[in-house]
Design a protein around this motif. Structure first.
Motif, short mmCIF file in Angstrom:
data_model
loop_
_atom_site.label_atom_id
_atom_site.label_comp_id
_atom_site.label_asym_id
_atom_site.label_seq_id
_atom_site.Cartn_x
_atom_site.Cartn_y
_atom_site.Cartn_z
N TRP A 55 0.83 -1.21 0.00
CA TRP A 55 0.00 0.00 0.00
C TRP A 55 0.86 1.25 0.00
O TRP A 55 1.98 1.26 0.51
N ASP A 56 0.31 2.27 -0.60
CA ASP A 56 0.92 3.60 -0.64
C ASP A 56 -0.11 4.57 -0.08
O ASP A 56 -1.07 4.95 -0.77
N THR B 51 -0.79 8.23 -1.78
CA THR B 51 -1.49 8.43 -3.07
C THR B 51 -2.81 7.69 -3.17
O THR B 51 -3.63 8.01 -4.02
N ASN B 52 -3.04 6.70 -2.30
CA ASN B 52 -4.25 5.88 -2.40
C ASN B 52 -5.00 5.89 -1.07
O ASN B 52 -4.42 6.16 -0.02
N TYR B 53 -6.30 5.57 -1.15
CA TYR B 53 -7.14 5.63 0.05
C TYR B 53 -7.54 4.23 0.51
O TYR B 53 -8.22 3.50 -0.21
N TYR B 54 -7.06 3.89 1.70
CA TYR B 54 -7.45 2.66 2.38
C TYR B 54 -8.11 3.10 3.68
O TYR B 54 -7.42 3.52 4.62
N ASN C 112 3.60 3.53 4.47
CA ASN C 112 3.71 2.89 3.16
C ASN C 112 4.41 1.54 3.28
O ASN C 112 5.34 1.37 4.07
N TRP D 200 -8.75 -1.55 -0.07
CA TRP D 200 -8.76 -0.29 -0.83
C TRP D 200 -10.16 0.31 -0.79
O TRP D 200 -11.14 -0.38 -0.54
N ASP D 201 -10.27 1.58 -1.08
CA ASP D 201 -11.55 2.28 -1.17
C ASP D 201 -12.56 1.45 -1.96
O ASP D 201 -12.37 1.17 -3.15
N ALA E 299 -9.52 0.09 -9.23
CA ALA E 299 -8.39 1.01 -9.21
C ALA E 299 -7.19 0.39 -8.52
O ALA E 299 -6.03 0.67 -8.88
N GLU E 300 -7.40 -0.46 -7.52
CA GLU E 300 -6.28 -1.12 -6.86
C GLU E 300 -5.56 -2.04 -7.84
O GLU E 300 -4.32 -2.10 -7.86
N TRP F 256 -3.44 0.06 -10.14
CA TRP F 256 -2.25 0.55 -9.43
C TRP F 256 -1.21 -0.56 -9.28
O TRP F 256 -0.01 -0.34 -9.49
#
Length: 312
Positions: free
Chosen positions: A27-28, A31-34, A56, A81-82, A88-89, A92
């Motif tokens: 995960w990052d 930049t990404n939403y978890y 991260n 992930w969202d 989108a995951e 990515w």
């Protein structure tokens, strides 16, 4: 590392068996939403405080954690992930794999009862890395509260209608559910025999009392009767206790005795299981527990079964 390798058995010893880590996460958070990692309010978590995970975690971190272990490939498991855009995951992760050589394959997220399930599955299927989905069906918190037929459960007709679409894509299903719902999983596997099911985290035997472990073993025996079900031996940490062979060896041995060495696979659940112990501690523990098995059987657990089940 990052490619799936093979060796002849005469070249291998137990210490250098190749590993395909069948369950890990990247995960990052920048930049990404978890939601579970990014939101200030923590969720109820089976390992307790997980604030140490809120940073991260990318392939260079993973490669540092594995140490001398001969990991030749990994399967990335969706990382919460969202839920608004689960595909989108997958997109990515394709970029992560292109840049770093990991993961080797991925399992996306999809809720079988969501209205746009066909579109979500088609989106995942566009990725050459995608092998299936994971979803956590509706579940009771305790065995005595388990009921059949709840909305969002494996019995729900709408949920099953979406689940049936996995076969069209050639997808497998990674199931994370407490052991007291594995009777429903057995019926699901029987009704959809062309869809492989991989039970995550050893069926979640968090309660190690004699009574609970007896229930867990019986549940595993029920679902193991279905030939299209495999068991991922992972996620065995206990809150506030280090990962030890003494604590987890009996569970691992029982799981393998029930499912057999052709349908079990070892996995790290990293970085989540960093809360339970170092990567090397966990994999050295796996090696110690199965050290009495022939080398060919050990190789199935560490490498060959993941290679076959996730089609690497």
């Amino acid at each position: 590392m990052g490619t799936v390798e093979t060796m002849t058995m005469k070249e291998e010893t137990a210490a250098d068996l190749p590993i395909i880590d069948a369950h890990q996460h990247f995960w990052d958070l920048e930049t990404n939403y978890y939601p579970w990692l990014c939101d200030p309010e923590p969720i109820p978590f089976r390992y307790g405080d997980y604030s140490a995970l809120k940073r991260n975690y990318l392939p260079p971190d993973y490669r540092c954690d594995i140490g001398p272990n001969r990991v030749v490939g990994t399967v990335h498991m969706e990382a919460e992930w969202d839920r608004a855009d689960p595909v989108a995951e997958t997109r990515w992760l394709e970029g992560v794999a292109a840049a770093h050589g990991l993961p080797s394959a991925l399992i996306g997220h999809a809720e079988p009862d969501r209205a746009d399930i066909a579109d979500v599955l088609a989106g995942h299927a566009r990725s050459p890395l995608a092998r299936g989905i994971r979803h956590k069906p509706a579940a009771a918190a305790r065995p005595r509260d388990a009921i059949r037929g709840a909305r969002g459960s494996m019995d729900d007709p709408r949920w099953r209608a979406g689940y049936a679409l996995l076969e069209w894509h050639g997808f497998s299903y990674d199931l994370q559910t407490p052991w007291w719902h594995l009777d429903a999983a057995a019926e699901l596997a029987a009704d959809f025999p062309a869809i492989p099911v991989i039970v995550n985290h050893t069926g979640l035997p968090a309660d190690r009392s004699a009574e609970a472990l007896a229930g867990w073993r019986a549940a595993l025996e029920t679902v193991a009767a279905r030939p299209n079900v495999a068991l991922k031996i992972s996620g065995l940490g206990l809150p506030g206790r280090p990962w030890t062979v003494a604590a987890n060896g009996p569970v691992i041995r029982d799981a393998i005795a029930i499912f057999g060495t052709d349908r079990c696979l070892f996995a790290s659940n990293y970085p989540v299981d960093r809360l339970a112990g170092p990567f090397t501690t966990i994999f050295d523990g796996f090696r110690a527990v199965v050290s009495d098995l022939p080398l060919a059987e050990q190789r199935k657990l560490f490498h060959d079964n993941a290679l076959r089940i996730y089609r690497l």
